[in-house]
Design a protein around this motif. Structure first.
Motif, PDB file in Angstrom:
ATOM      1  N   VAL A 298       0.801  -1.070   0.233  1.00  0.00           N
ATOM      2  CA  VAL A 298       0.091   0.021  -0.093  1.00  0.00           C
ATOM      3  C   VAL A 298       1.032   1.078  -0.066  1.00  0.00           C
ATOM      4  O   VAL A 298       1.991   1.371   0.463  1.00  0.00           O
ATOM      5  CB  VAL A 298      -1.049   0.129   1.068  1.00  0.00           C
ATOM      6  CG1 VAL A 298      -0.250   0.226   2.497  1.00  0.00           C
ATOM      7  CG2 VAL A 298      -1.995   0.831   1.155  1.00  0.00           C
ATOM      8  N   ARG A 299       0.338   2.245  -0.601  1.00  0.00           N
ATOM      9  CA  ARG A 299       1.232   3.654  -0.804  1.00  0.00           C
ATOM     10  C   ARG A 299       1.246   4.249   0.862  1.00  0.00           C
ATOM     11  O   ARG A 299       0.225   4.039   1.124  1.00  0.00           O
ATOM     12  CB  ARG A 299       0.562   4.485  -1.761  1.00  0.00           C
ATOM     13  CG  ARG A 299      -0.762   4.944  -1.718  1.00  0.00           C
ATOM     14  CD  ARG A 299      -1.044   6.085  -2.533  1.00  0.00           C
ATOM     15  NE  ARG A 299      -2.675   6.362  -2.187  1.00  0.00           N
ATOM     16  CZ  ARG A 299      -2.990   7.183  -1.479  1.00  0.00           C
ATOM     17  NH1 ARG A 299      -2.412   7.502  -0.725  1.00  0.00           N
ATOM     18  NH2 ARG A 299      -4.369   7.543  -1.510  1.00  0.00           N
ATOM     19  N   PRO A 300       2.032   5.115   0.930  1.00  0.00           N
ATOM     20  CA  PRO A 300       1.721   5.987   2.109  1.00  0.00           C
ATOM     21  C   PRO A 300       0.385   6.805   2.185  1.00  0.00           C
ATOM     22  O   PRO A 300       0.050   7.235   1.128  1.00  0.00           O
ATOM     23  CB  PRO A 300       2.909   7.075   1.935  1.00  0.00           C
ATOM     24  CG  PRO A 300       4.099   6.312   1.316  1.00  0.00           C
ATOM     25  CD  PRO A 300       3.257   5.549   0.432  1.00  0.00           C
ATOM     26  N   GLY A 346       4.623  -1.752  11.004  1.00  0.00           N
ATOM     27  CA  GLY A 346       4.464  -0.017  10.336  1.00  0.00           C
ATOM     28  C   GLY A 346       3.332   0.349   9.990  1.00  0.00           C
ATOM     29  O   GLY A 346       3.202   1.768   9.718  1.00  0.00           O
ATOM     30  N   LEU A 347       2.079  -0.298  10.284  1.00  0.00           N
ATOM     31  CA  LEU A 347       0.725   0.213   9.999  1.00  0.00           C
ATOM     32  C   LEU A 347       0.199   0.913  11.223  1.00  0.00           C
ATOM     33  O   LEU A 347       0.681   0.594  12.372  1.00  0.00           O
ATOM     34  CB  LEU A 347      -0.277  -0.740   9.442  1.00  0.00           C
ATOM     35  CG  LEU A 347       0.160  -1.370   8.077  1.00  0.00           C
ATOM     36  CD1 LEU A 347      -0.503  -2.854   7.987  1.00  0.00           C
ATOM     37  CD2 LEU A 347      -0.070  -0.367   6.972  1.00  0.00           C
ATOM     38  N   ALA A 417       6.346   9.275   6.545  1.00  0.00           N
ATOM     39  CA  ALA A 417       7.426   9.110   7.355  1.00  0.00           C
ATOM     40  C   ALA A 417       7.278  10.313   8.405  1.00  0.00           C
ATOM     41  O   ALA A 417       8.137  10.119   9.540  1.00  0.00           O
ATOM     42  CB  ALA A 417       8.875   9.575   6.412  1.00  0.00           C
ATOM     43  N   GLU A 418       6.593  11.355   8.387  1.00  0.00           N
ATOM     44  CA  GLU A 418       6.265  12.363   9.493  1.00  0.00           C
ATOM     45  C   GLU A 418       5.261  11.942  10.365  1.00  0.00           C
ATOM     46  O   GLU A 418       5.056  12.766  11.194  1.00  0.00           O
ATOM     47  CB  GLU A 418       6.086  13.586   8.879  1.00  0.00           C
ATOM     48  CG  GLU A 418       7.038  14.256   7.996  1.00  0.00           C
ATOM     49  CD  GLU A 418       7.311  13.437   6.423  1.00  0.00           C
ATOM     50  OE1 GLU A 418       8.467  13.698   5.990  1.00  0.00           O
ATOM     51  OE2 GLU A 418       6.066  12.936   5.955  1.00  0.00           O
ATOM     52  N   GLY A 419       4.500  10.783  10.298  1.00  0.00           N
ATOM     53  CA  GLY A 419       3.576  10.233  11.018  1.00  0.00           C
ATOM     54  C   GLY A 419       2.140  10.555  10.557  1.00  0.00           C
ATOM     55  O   GLY A 419       1.242  10.436  11.362  1.00  0.00           O
ATOM     56  N   CYS A 420       2.040  11.392   9.615  1.00  0.00           N
ATOM     57  CA  CYS A 420       0.715  11.559   9.159  1.00  0.00           C
ATOM     58  C   CYS A 420      -0.182  10.411   8.570  1.00  0.00           C
ATOM     59  O   CYS A 420       0.446   9.755   7.733  1.00  0.00           O
ATOM     60  CB  CYS A 420       0.723  12.829   8.013  1.00  0.00           C
ATOM     61  SG  CYS A 420      -0.886  13.421   7.459  1.00  0.00           S
ATOM     62  N   GLY A 421      -1.489  10.464   8.936  1.00  0.00           N
ATOM     63  CA  GLY A 421      -2.094   9.182   8.692  1.00  0.00           C
ATOM     64  C   GLY A 421      -3.300   9.684   7.328  1.00  0.00           C
ATOM     65  O   GLY A 421      -3.980   8.899   6.836  1.00  0.00           O
TER      66      GLY A 421
END
Length: 437
Positions: A298-300, A346-347, A417-421
């Motif tokens: 899955v993409r970011p 990492g999800l 990478a910055e933690g944004c969902g």
């Protein structure tokens, strides 16, 4: 002169019940009738009918759930009355005995052996029923996984057409309405719509459906949400069915069907990934790699939805019968452990929703269909396989009812990478309108 009284030997049922109650340390919760017509045990409930000595021999060699299942599916043992009630009573007795497991003395064991000998139950182990899985190779090797999936899902598309509704969804429905006209098919469509909403599908979104079954989610997402779907399954019969449906519905430009192992999926960058009741087949040791694959594919800011069966904290999960006849090599864990594995990959887990009660209703609907179409099922797959499915569906509904098993939808996102969902902090009307018009 009065003739001497004739001593009559008690019937097989009386001797069997006496031996069983000694071994169990308490009364049997069901009545027993044996091949000689004798009966013993409590009145007013289901009757366990032991049709032959072979059933007892199976239990001598395979004591417990597997031996009972083997005897049932072969017809050597039957339940007269409500099968669900009989299983419910046996499970309740097992739970109670579990707290007070009897210890058999040498005299108890000798007495049990004598009873078995007198009943003619001593002999070599009977061959396993033909419907029992026979797998070879290393646990969760590609070849063994393919054989395990084939054992259950390649039974035949014609069989599943008899059992399932028109959606061909073989997973827990979502009973969004109590209205009398709300059907099992409606519950499946409500589940499919709920999954698509949780995944945030929009026209043109790329969806990967891992373990696609007979394509219910794939076809729904492509038709209703105009998603571009890659459907993956290990079962040849399923892949053939989905391809046929894609052609009939004119969805060739939106759906690709791939018959392969999830470990062989290449590429990535999907907007959404769904895996509906497939994770149970992955295996315990392999699950971290499976979760990592979901993260990789899955993409970011893309979403992952895992609908998966679980077990109660102190429950065995599938059990010997399920693993021998229905889903070989399956592994279930408490839902919290699965959440931890997904997070470890990492999800970010955003929502966990239990569907346990929904599965009781879903499986009960499948069981009603099985009984209504019993003659057609037997004609197609044979009496033994039909009995496997009757035992599976009745026992499965009971396991969910009693919270020995559960099923959950776990929604995740791959954060940046910055933690944004990238998700709204509220459910965004996931549930509005699921109950239908």
């Amino acid at each position: 002169m009065t003739p001497p009284a004739t001593l009559t030997r008690p019937g097989a049922a009386h001797r069997l019940v006496s031996a069983a109650e000694t071994a169990l340390g308490g009364p049997l919760p069901v009545r027993v009738r044996t091949w000689d017509g004798s009966e013993a045990g409590p009145d007013g409930g289901p009757v366990v009918v032991v049709r032959s000595r072979r059933a007892l021999r199976r239990l001598l060699w395979q004591p417990g759930e597997l031996g009972l299942a083997q005897a049932y599916v072969t017809g050597e043992l039957d339940i007269e009355g409500d099968l669900g009630d009989g299983l419910r009573r046996l499970w309740a007795a097992a739970r109670e005995r579990g707290r007070h497991t009897p210890r058999l003395s040498a005299a108890d064991r000798a007495r049990a052996a004598g009873t078995a000998l007198s009943l003619g139950a001593v002999g070599p182990p009977p061959a396993p029923p033909a419907s029992q899985a026979r797998l070879r190779g290393g646990l969760h090797s590609r070849a063994r996984d393919r054989a395990a999936i084939s054992h259950h899902y390649d039974l035949s598309n014609a069989f599943y057409r008899l059992l399932l509704d028109e959606t061909m969804a073989y997973s827990c429905g979502y009973w969004a309405s109590e209205a009398p006209g709300f059907t099992p098919a409606d519950s499946q469509r409500a589940k499919l719509e709920l999954i698509c909403r949780k995944l945030g599908l929009v026209p043109g979104a790329r969806l990967l459906d891992v373990g696609c079954g007979w394509g219910s989610l794939t076809l729904y997402a492509a038709e209703r949400h105009e998603a571009r779907v890659t459907a993956v399954t290990l079962a040849r019969e399923q892949a053939a069915y989905v391809r046929e449906q894609v052609r009939e519905r004119g969805l060739q430009d939106r759906v690709e069907v791939v018959c392969q192992d999830y470990r062989d999926i290449t590429g990535g960058g999907y907007d959404a990934v769904a895996t509906v009741e497939m994770g149970e087949h992955v295996g315990d040791a392999e699950y971290p790699a499976f979760a990592a694959a979901l993260h990789r594919l899955v993409r970011p800011l893309g979403r992952v939805l895992v609908q998966q069966m679980s077990r109660g904290r102190n429950a065995p999960g599938g059990g010997a019968f399920i693993e021998a006849y229905i889903a070989p090599d399956m592994h279930m864990r408490p839902v919290g452990e699965t959440v931890g594995l997904l997070e470890g990959a990492g999800l970010e887990v955003r929502s966990v929703e239990s569907l346990r009660e929904h599965y009781v209703r879903t499986i009960s609907a499948w069981h009603r269909t099985l009984e209504e179409r019993w003659g057609d099922v037997v004609a197609l797959v044979g009496e033994e396989t039909a009995r496997v499915w009757r035992l599976y569906l009745v026992g499965g509904a009971l396991a969910f009812e009693e919270r020995r098993m559960g099923v959950d939808q776990v929604l995740c996102v791959r954060p940046t990478a910055e933690g944004c969902g990238g998700m709204s902090p509220t459910p965004e009307d996931w549930y509005t309108g699921l109950e239908g018009p």
